[in-house]
Design an enzyme around this catalytic site. Structure first.
Site, short mmCIF file in Angstrom:
data_model
loop_
_atom_site.label_atom_id
_atom_site.label_comp_id
_atom_site.label_asym_id
_atom_site.label_seq_id
_atom_site.Cartn_x
_atom_site.Cartn_y
_atom_site.Cartn_z
N ASP A 463 -12.38 -30.85 -0.32
CA ASP A 463 -12.45 -30.01 -0.82
C ASP A 463 -13.40 -29.59 -1.93
O ASP A 463 -12.62 -29.29 -2.97
CB ASP A 463 -12.32 -28.66 0.78
CG ASP A 463 -13.38 -27.50 0.50
OD1 ASP A 463 -14.55 -27.96 1.85
OD2 ASP A 463 -13.71 -27.14 -0.65
N ILE A 464 -14.38 -29.53 -2.21
CA ILE A 464 -14.78 -28.73 -4.29
C ILE A 464 -14.56 -27.16 -3.27
O ILE A 464 -14.73 -26.58 -2.96
CB ILE A 464 -16.36 -29.23 -4.02
CG1 ILE A 464 -16.86 -30.23 -3.86
CG2 ILE A 464 -16.74 -27.88 -5.09
CD1 ILE A 464 -17.73 -30.50 -4.18
N GLU A 506 -19.33 -29.21 1.37
CA GLU A 506 -19.06 -29.94 0.38
C GLU A 506 -17.54 -30.79 0.53
O GLU A 506 -16.96 -30.69 -0.67
CB GLU A 506 -18.78 -28.28 -0.44
CG GLU A 506 -17.41 -27.61 -0.19
CD GLU A 506 -17.84 -26.69 0.56
OE1 GLU A 506 -17.82 -25.33 1.36
OE2 GLU A 506 -19.34 -26.38 1.66
#
Length: 605
Positions: A463-464, A506
């Site tokens: 996950d960003i 994301e």
């Protein structure tokens, strides 16, 4: 010669008169045979009807004897038993021994003494007898049979589809009525029963229709001295529809035989007359007909939407229609007599030579080829080489070809469209990675393979960090650029045996096949550092970002291994986020003892 004159000449011949007489004699013989078959059919139907009627009457008489025996048994029981309760029990036992008896009643000197059962319906047969002897009170016994008694007794003897049996009383009351008779036929049946002579030997037959089909009816009496409303009348119906159907079939066969004989003999006469007529045609007319036929075929072939040509055994062209000539850009004068090498050229001849050799051996060939036209364009043809056989010798071969260029282009466009649709269905449009559904399907396939071969695998949930802040600060276009950049990095970094996809937003998923958790931990840390060092340029802005990664291995001893692995990876990702982001966390089962309570609620790398 006109048609009228032709038939006038034919009719004047002696053999035509003989032919006519022969047809008349044949017709008379066939008609006599049909009439004889008709009367024989009626005689056989009547004989069969009487036979079936005798069987039914004998069965009824036999059952009447059984009923008389039952009356004797009841009388003997009444005389021998003076206790009413015992008598009622014995009557009940007799009913159990005779399941088709609906009721029994006994009177002594006109006073009812005992009874059991009840009369079920008006169609019940009731038998009653009174006996008075010297020194013995008068005994009256009544027996009522169940309505289904006669149907059961006659069912085994009359199970044919074209035979039916019924039982009535002489007063017309139905005990086993005929089924499917209309009102008119029932009225006719009642009138016939009423008009029968009171004689056990009386026999009545008449035609009628049953179930809409032609049938014959016979009525015969059977003496039943103790039956209320007796005696019995036994009716039998046999359908003659099948017999008449066979007779009609035979009649049609006879007519067809006569017609076939008439047509055949007449045809032979007409053929012979036609031969004479043809022999009188002049050679000039025959040649004119042949020229007309050749012209018709030539026009048809020149305007047909296919390419047609003929080549002899020496591989020289003898015929080519307009479409064939247009493909190669040759006139009729140029192509007639040309050899196949001069027409096709060396390159195309090299592809066609084996096919031509096989055709000249007597083997038809079907194939599809890409060929150049005379104008330089390229097209596709579907060709068939057909050998021209004379016995075992091949004199040449025909070429029939169709221009399928548009069809091939349509097929290619359709295949490209299918590829595009498949790509849209399985690929994330923004990053070019697998979409969620396709990624999960591939992971499920790898899980099944891992179960079968005992392989290990590790799943990354990536996950960003602070992605919402990137969107809010730089705009969604920049956020899309970051997702694209990360997608490209993942595609270039991971192995071809690994499966990478975007799970949504994301969040990304990565499956590493045939690796153990320690190896996966090293790979995840290396991937995290590469993302940390990566720069995304968008609108002359330098964007840097980090990712958090949760790792989980495959556990096959759970109900849903895929859901379990993703859930544990998601929990590990959650600990990585809570532990400060930009880190790798392992699922709890992969942590060393005591690591669960360390800072950040997980093991950071």
């Amino acid at each position: 010669m006109s048609i009228t004159a032709f038939f006038r000449t034919l009719a004047s011949r002696p053999h035509w008169a003989i032919h006519s007489v022969w047809l008349v004699v044949l017709a008379v013989v066939l008609c006599a045979n049909v009439v004889d078959d008709y009367f024989l059919l009626q005689k056989n139907d009547l004989r069969l009807l009487l036979s079936e009627s005798s069987i039914a009457v004998n069965i009824v008489k036999m059952e009447l004897g059984g009923i008389t025996h039952l009356l004797d048994t009841v009388e003997s029981t009444v005389i021998a038993t003076w206790n009413d309760d015992q008598l009622a029990d014995q009557l009940q036992g007799l009913m159990q021994d005779n399941p088709f008896v609906a009721a029994l009643a006994v009177e002594l000197n006109g006073v009812p003494r005992a009874s059991t059962g009840a009369i079920p319906s008006a169609s019940t047969a009731v038998f009653s007898r009174s006996t008075a002897r010297d020194g013995i009170p008068s005994v009256s016994v009544s027996i009522a049979l169940k309505p289904e008694f006669w149907g059961y007794k006659l069912a085994y003897a009359f199970n044919r589809a074209d035979a039916k049996v019924a039982v009535y009383t002489a007063s017309g009351r139905p005990l086993l009525p005929f089924a499917n008779l209309d009102n008119a036929e029932n009225a006719l049946l009642a009138e016939s029963i009423a008009n029968m002579a009171p004689d056990a030997a009386a026999l009545h037959t008449q035609p009628l229709r049953a179930d809409g089909a032609r049938a014959m009816l016979t009525l015969q009496q059977a003496a039943a001295p103790f039956l209320v409303g007796g005696p019995l009348v036994v009716g039998t119906i046999i359908s003659s529809e099948n017999s008449y159907a066979h007779w009609h079939s035979d009649l049609l066969t006879q007519v067809l035989i006569w017609l076939a004989a008439a047509v055949l003999s007449t045809s032979l006469l007409l053929v012979e007359a036609g031969r004479r007529r043809l022999s009188e045609l002049s050679t000039e007319k025959l040649q004119s007909a042949m020229r007309s036929r050749d012209k018709f075929i030539s026009i048809l072939m020149d305007h047909a939407p296919i390419m047609v040509s003929y080549w002899d055994a020496e591989r020289r062209c003898h015929y080519a229609n307009r479409m064939y000539r247009a493909w190669f850009g040759k006139s009729e004068e140029e192509i007639i007599g040309i050899d196949v090498q001069s027409l096709l050229g060396e390159e195309l001849l090299a592809r066609c030579a084996p096919l031509i050799d096989a055709t000249l051996r007597g083997e038809p060939q079907d194939f599809e080829q890409e060929r150049a036209r005379a104008d330089g364009s390229t097209g596709y043809v579907l060709s068939r080489y057909i050998p021209d056989m004379d016995g075992r010798e091949v004199r040449g071969f025909f070429v029939i070809a169709s221009d399928i260029t548009e069809l091939k282009q349509t097929q290619q466009n359709l295949e490209k469209r299918i590829e595009d649709l498949y790509s849209l269905a399985t690929t994330d449009a923004l990053t070019g990675l697998n979409n969620r559904r396709n990624l999960l399907e591939k992971i499920q396939f790898e899980i099944e393979r891992a179960k079968r071969y005992g392989l290990s695998m590790v799943f990354f949930m990536l996950d960003i960090d602070h992605f919402k802040k990137i969107n809010d600060t730089y705009g969604h276009d920049t956020g899309d650029a970051v997702l694209k950049g990360l997608g490209a990095l993942l595609h270039d970094t991971m192995r071809t045996s690994d499966h990478v996809g975007r799970l949504g937003g994301e969040e990304f998923g990565i499956l590493l096949a045939s690796v153990v958790p320690p190896q996966a931990e090293v790979i995840a840390e290396r991937l995290r550092r590469r993302v940390e060092e990566m720069v995304v340029w968008h609108s002359e802005k330098e964007i840097r970002f980090t990712v958090s990664i949760g790792l989980a291995d495959l556990q096959t001893n759970v109900e849903n291994p895929l859901e379990n692995m993703m859930k544990r990876a998601d929990l590990a990702l959650y600990r990585a986020k809570n532990g400060g982001r930009n880190r790798v966390c392992l699922a709890e089962n992969l942590l060393p003892p005591g690591a669960e309570n360390s800072e950040g609620q997980g093991f950071g790398v």
